[in-house]
Design a protein around this motif. Structure first.
Motif, PDB file in Angstrom:
ATOM      1  N   HIS A 264       4.697  -0.792   6.431  1.00  0.00           N
ATOM      2  CA  HIS A 264       4.192  -2.349   6.847  1.00  0.00           C
ATOM      3  C   HIS A 264       3.058  -1.487   8.030  1.00  0.00           C
ATOM      4  O   HIS A 264       2.591  -2.669   8.579  1.00  0.00           O
ATOM      5  N   GLY A 265       2.097  -0.473   7.707  1.00  0.00           N
ATOM      6  CA  GLY A 265       1.803  -0.422   8.961  1.00  0.00           C
ATOM      7  C   GLY A 265      -0.039  -0.743   8.610  1.00  0.00           C
ATOM      8  O   GLY A 265      -0.923  -0.371   8.876  1.00  0.00           O
ATOM      9  N   SER A 266      -0.395  -1.734   6.922  1.00  0.00           N
ATOM     10  CA  SER A 266      -1.258  -2.620   7.069  1.00  0.00           C
ATOM     11  C   SER A 266      -2.494  -1.694   6.498  1.00  0.00           C
ATOM     12  O   SER A 266      -2.524  -2.218   5.296  1.00  0.00           O
ATOM     13  N   SER A 267      -3.747  -0.681   7.150  1.00  0.00           N
ATOM     14  CA  SER A 267      -4.417  -0.259   6.811  1.00  0.00           C
ATOM     15  C   SER A 267      -3.950   1.207   6.634  1.00  0.00           C
ATOM     16  O   SER A 267      -3.536   2.441   7.375  1.00  0.00           O
ATOM     17  N   SER A 268      -4.792   2.041   5.455  1.00  0.00           N
ATOM     18  CA  SER A 268      -4.416   3.334   5.255  1.00  0.00           C
ATOM     19  C   SER A 268      -5.089   4.234   5.947  1.00  0.00           C
ATOM     20  O   SER A 268      -5.166   5.335   6.526  1.00  0.00           O
ATOM     21  N   HIS A 269      -5.962   3.572   6.756  1.00  0.00           N
ATOM     22  CA  HIS A 269      -6.564   4.308   7.883  1.00  0.00           C
ATOM     23  C   HIS A 269      -6.007   4.660   9.397  1.00  0.00           C
ATOM     24  O   HIS A 269      -6.114   5.346   9.616  1.00  0.00           O
TER      25      HIS A 269
ATOM     26  N   LEU B 223       0.268 -11.398   8.770  1.00  0.00           N
ATOM     27  CA  LEU B 223       1.951 -11.582   7.901  1.00  0.00           C
ATOM     28  C   LEU B 223       2.836 -10.607   9.185  1.00  0.00           C
ATOM     29  O   LEU B 223       2.905 -10.439   9.910  1.00  0.00           O
ATOM     30  N   PRO B 224       4.056 -11.383   8.852  1.00  0.00           N
ATOM     31  CA  PRO B 224       5.147 -10.824   9.541  1.00  0.00           C
ATOM     32  C   PRO B 224       5.376  -8.737   9.117  1.00  0.00           C
ATOM     33  O   PRO B 224       4.642  -9.153   7.885  1.00  0.00           O
ATOM     34  N   TRP B 225       5.980  -8.840  10.136  1.00  0.00           N
ATOM     35  CA  TRP B 225       5.700  -6.898  10.338  1.00  0.00           C
ATOM     36  C   TRP B 225       6.245  -6.533   8.698  1.00  0.00           C
ATOM     37  O   TRP B 225       5.429  -5.761   7.981  1.00  0.00           O
ATOM     38  N   ASN B 226       7.531  -7.440   8.369  1.00  0.00           N
ATOM     39  CA  ASN B 226       7.985  -6.784   7.516  1.00  0.00           C
ATOM     40  C   ASN B 226       7.480  -7.188   5.722  1.00  0.00           C
ATOM     41  O   ASN B 226       7.982  -7.067   4.602  1.00  0.00           O
ATOM     42  N   ARG B 227       6.212  -7.914   5.549  1.00  0.00           N
ATOM     43  CA  ARG B 227       5.650  -8.357   4.863  1.00  0.00           C
ATOM     44  C   ARG B 227       4.318  -7.404   4.786  1.00  0.00           C
ATOM     45  O   ARG B 227       3.339  -8.097   3.811  1.00  0.00           O
ATOM     46  N   ARG B 228       3.501  -7.063   5.683  1.00  0.00           N
ATOM     47  CA  ARG B 228       2.799  -5.335   5.714  1.00  0.00           C
ATOM     48  C   ARG B 228       2.458  -5.190   4.232  1.00  0.00           C
ATOM     49  O   ARG B 228       3.602  -4.740   4.230  1.00  0.00           O
TER      50      ARG B 228
ATOM     51  N   THR C 229      -6.516   7.973   0.215  1.00  0.00           N
ATOM     52  CA  THR C 229      -5.904   6.951   0.952  1.00  0.00           C
ATOM     53  C   THR C 229      -5.147   6.518   0.017  1.00  0.00           C
ATOM     54  O   THR C 229      -5.286   6.363  -1.550  1.00  0.00           O
ATOM     55  N   GLY C 230      -4.526   5.443   0.584  1.00  0.00           N
ATOM     56  CA  GLY C 230      -3.411   4.364  -0.107  1.00  0.00           C
ATOM     57  C   GLY C 230      -2.866   3.758   0.449  1.00  0.00           C
ATOM     58  O   GLY C 230      -2.984   3.705   1.183  1.00  0.00           O
ATOM     59  N   THR C 231      -2.593   2.180  -0.343  1.00  0.00           N
ATOM     60  CA  THR C 231      -2.066   0.861   0.331  1.00  0.00           C
ATOM     61  C   THR C 231      -1.269   0.535  -0.360  1.00  0.00           C
ATOM     62  O   THR C 231      -1.909  -0.152  -1.311  1.00  0.00           O
ATOM     63  N   SER C 232      -0.064   0.175  -0.199  1.00  0.00           N
ATOM     64  CA  SER C 232       0.981   0.008  -1.475  1.00  0.00           C
ATOM     65  C   SER C 232       1.209  -1.666  -0.944  1.00  0.00           C
ATOM     66  O   SER C 232       1.691  -1.401  -0.229  1.00  0.00           O
ATOM     67  N   GLN C 233       1.447  -2.296  -1.698  1.00  0.00           N
ATOM     68  CA  GLN C 233       1.895  -3.849  -1.207  1.00  0.00           C
ATOM     69  C   GLN C 233       3.041  -4.043  -1.331  1.00  0.00           C
ATOM     70  O   GLN C 233       3.831  -3.785  -2.113  1.00  0.00           O
ATOM     71  N   VAL C 234       3.903  -5.217  -0.529  1.00  0.00           N
ATOM     72  CA  VAL C 234       5.305  -5.047  -0.500  1.00  0.00           C
ATOM     73  C   VAL C 234       5.318  -6.467  -1.252  1.00  0.00           C
ATOM     74  O   VAL C 234       6.503  -7.164  -1.366  1.00  0.00           O
ATOM     75  N   ARG C 235       4.105  -7.387  -1.603  1.00  0.00           N
ATOM     76  CA  ARG C 235       4.469  -8.843  -1.811  1.00  0.00           C
ATOM     77  C   ARG C 235       3.299  -9.012  -2.819  1.00  0.00           C
ATOM     78  O   ARG C 235       2.705  -8.063  -3.534  1.00  0.00           O
TER      79      ARG C 235
END
Length: 646
Positions: free
Chosen positions: A587-592, A558-563, A535-541
């Motif tokens: 901006h899919g939020s969770s790696s799940h 959060l707004p969609w484009n900041r997730r 799994t991976g989750t990458s921050q955009v903020r």
């Protein structure tokens, strides 16, 4: 008074001499004319015959049929359909505006069409046929043919136009064609004469553009006789054009359709790769668009709608999009440390939830920490602190070199548009690009796939394939050209110890199948098809210290484009790998969210159809059944290629 006889004789002699001189001069002139006529009629006959013929004979190009594009099973992806059109030749038409006005009384022709045609005529040679209108009905074409005597220089034409029967499924892969532009001509060192034909279609993006040379074919020619007003009287001879080559891709159209349907509603991408051969069997990017609109001439309204869509449908996210790979990059960091002998797989590292370095805290995603963690658990539960320690031991240069060997940060050679290189940063790179020194904090961020590191979904699928096989497998998209197989040769082994790969593979197995694995909910519940992944989750903020103190804002708030972006890479079956899959949801939020989509795609690839519900965990089967029924899938039938040069 009579002249003496002697004077009369002298006078006659003078007259005779003059007559002879005059007669000789006349004979010389006649002889010269005769010789000249002989020279022109005999010696130069061929040249003058050609000059005479050019006044009544035209030579015109015959466009070739564009090569067809098929999927791996012979399903047509790009074909040609009959197109009725009307063309005009300036040198034969005389008063062009008057002829066009007459033509507008017979077929639908707006003032804009007339103005465009007049503008095009000025840019082209007078003998080049200019397309006035195309995609006409048979009735329109018949009216033009019947009224041909009153329309000098105008003639009906029957040609071919590109058509994409699976439209949105292959818009980013196959691409589309469009009329030749001035920019297209400027890019050509020695332009093919075909490109001078107005509205001649060439590939603009995707396979259509990258394989343009072999798909285009070669022009034929025909000699036609025309009368005084330019009307075609007869065809004298012709040399047929050579059709373009047929191209067969490695993509499976049914799986591609499933991928696009499964990604619907998301701004996302997915890549499916055969780990043994490198064949790309699906390359999905959502949302997509209808390429047929570009072939016919897309309207400003439709084009603006595509450009203004915040999900960027025109971008092929699978190969052009680059993202911080997040925790999927921990595979690279682990292998770099193992290869360098800086890490023992059984060694444990304590995770209290953060590390302090240089007066700054580097946090683990689990606030309370993971406690003592070894290699397998670090991957299964995605402990950040473990990789902060790994980063300090091995350094950025070794991590970057390992990323290179696994296919990240490399522009893979594929016939697709806009393939991104990604980025495996080094100290030298930062000095050259950012004009600053590399910091230890940069290494810590890179070790968990954040900071400067960037990867594309294609590269992530390649990485998973190389880990699964231990070989430097390369992605490929072309299966055959005119029936001639394009399969690559033997693939070399990676310069990695078997023990290092085994440890990472076991950790990836725990990600999906372990009790505390971060993707346990996306597991395959069949022993012979077990999946390994990361799994991976990458921050955009950036998350500030103040926000951490009061509580990090949930992605859902959060707004969609900041997730956060959601990522997942995997391969299966674990014991005998066949496919690797990467999924990135912007901006899919969770790696799940990425993991369950990747699992569904993997099962579809393994079964070649919708998998049985028994492949899923029991508590998910009812929901999965409903999702399967809701998917809009095509019924596809293969079509054999029209020809082969094998």
């Amino acid at each position: 008074m009579r002249r003496p006889g002697r004077e009369n004789g002298e006078s006659q002699r003078r007259i005779s001499r003059r007559a002879l001189m005059l007669g000789g001069a006349q004979a010389a002139v006649v002889a010269a004319l005769g010789l000249r006529m002989r020279y022109m009629q005999v010696e130069e006959a061929k040249q003058y015959r050609m000059l005479a013929d050019e006044n009544r004979i035209n030579i015109r190009l015959i466009p070739p049929a564009r090569g067809l594009i098929f999927d791996r099973n012979g399903i047509l992806l790009a074909g040609n359909e009959q197109n009725y059109s009307v063309v005009i030749v300036r040198e034969d038409a005389g008063d062009v505006p008057a002829v066009l006005n007459k033509l507008s009384e017979l077929i639908p022709l707006s003032q804009d069409d007339i103005d465009r045609t007049l503008k095009e005529i000025k840019r082209r040679s007078p003998f080049v046929p200019i397309t006035v209108a195309d995609r006409l009905s048979w009735d329109d074409l018949a009216r033009v043919a019947v009224n041909a005597p009153a329309l000098p220089g105008v003639s009906p034409a029957v040609g071919l136009s590109r058509h994409y029967p699976l439209d949105k499924d292959f818009a980013h892969v196959v691409g589309y064609v469009g009329p030749v532009s001035e920019r297209d001509l400027q890019r050509q060192e020695d332009p093919d004469p075909l490109l001078q034909i107005p509205k001649f279609q060439i590939g603009k993006v995707g396979v259509e553009a990258k394989e343009e040379t072999i798909l285009r074919g070669k022009a034929g020619t025909k000699r036609i006789e025309v009368n005084a007003v330019g009307r075609v009287m007869r065809e004298l001879d012709r040399t047929e054009s050579t059709p373009g080559s047929n191209v067969q891709l490695t993509i499976d159209a049914a799986l591609q359709n499933y991928v696009q349907a499964r990604l619907a509603g998301e701004s996302a991408s997915a890549v499916v790769m055969d780990v043994q051969t490198g064949a790309l069997v699906a390359i999905g990017s959502a949302p997509s668009f209808d390429p047929n609109k570009f072939v016919r001439g897309i309207s400003s309204k439709d084009y603006n709608a595509l450009m203004q869509n915040d999900h960027r449908p025109l971008l092929d996210k699978a190969v052009t999009g680059t993202y911080p790979p997040g925790s999927t990059f921990k595979i690279v960091s682990a292998l770099a440390a193992l290869h360098a002998g800086k890490l023992d797989p059984q060694e444990t590292i304590y995770c209290p939830g953060y590390v302090e370095l240089g007066g700054r805290r580097f946090h683990c995603w689990k606030h309370g920490g993971h406690g003592k963690v070894d290699l397998q658990r670090s991957l299964a539960e995605s402990c950040d602190v473990y990789y902060y320690e790994v980063a300090q031991r091995v350094g950025i240069e070794a991590i970057s070199a390992m990323a290179d060997s696994l296919g990240l940060g490399i522009r893979h050679d594929l016939p697709l548009s806009g393939i991104a290189s990604g980025l495996n940063p080094t100290k030298k790179w930062k000095q050259q690009r950012r004009h600053s020194d590399w910091l230890i904090g940069d290494t810590l961020n890179a070790a968990i796939g954040q900071g400067y590191v960037l990867s594309s979904p294609l590269q992530l699928a390649v990485m998973a394939a190389r880990v699964a096989t231990g070989r430097a497998v390369e992605p490929r998209l072309i299966q055959s050209i005119d029936g001639i197989d394009q399969t690559a040769g033997a693939v070399p082994a990676l310069d990695l110890a078997a023990g290092a790969l085994s440890g990472v593979r076991q950790g990836m197995f725990g990600v999906v199948n372990g009790r505390h694995g971060t993707a346990r909910s996306a597991r395959i519940d069949l022993d012979n098809l077990r999946m390994a992944g990361k799994t991976g989750t990458s921050q955009v903020r950036n998350i500030t210290a103040a926000e951490r103190a009061r509580g990090v804002i949930r992605n859902e708030d959060l707004p969609w484009n900041r997730r956060d972006h959601a990522l997942f890479v995997c391969y299966a079956p674990f014991d005998a790998p066949r496919y690797s899959v990467s999924v990135v949801i912007e901006h899919g939020s969770s790696s799940h969210n990425a993991a369950v989509i990747a699992r569904d795609i993997m099962l579809q690839a393994l079964y070649g159809k919708l998998p049985p519900l028994t492949a899923y965990p029991a508590h998910q089967r009812k929901k999965i059944e409903e999702e399967q029924k809701a998917l809009q899938l095509r019924q596809l039938a293969p079509q054999a290629p029209a020809r082969s040069r094998a």
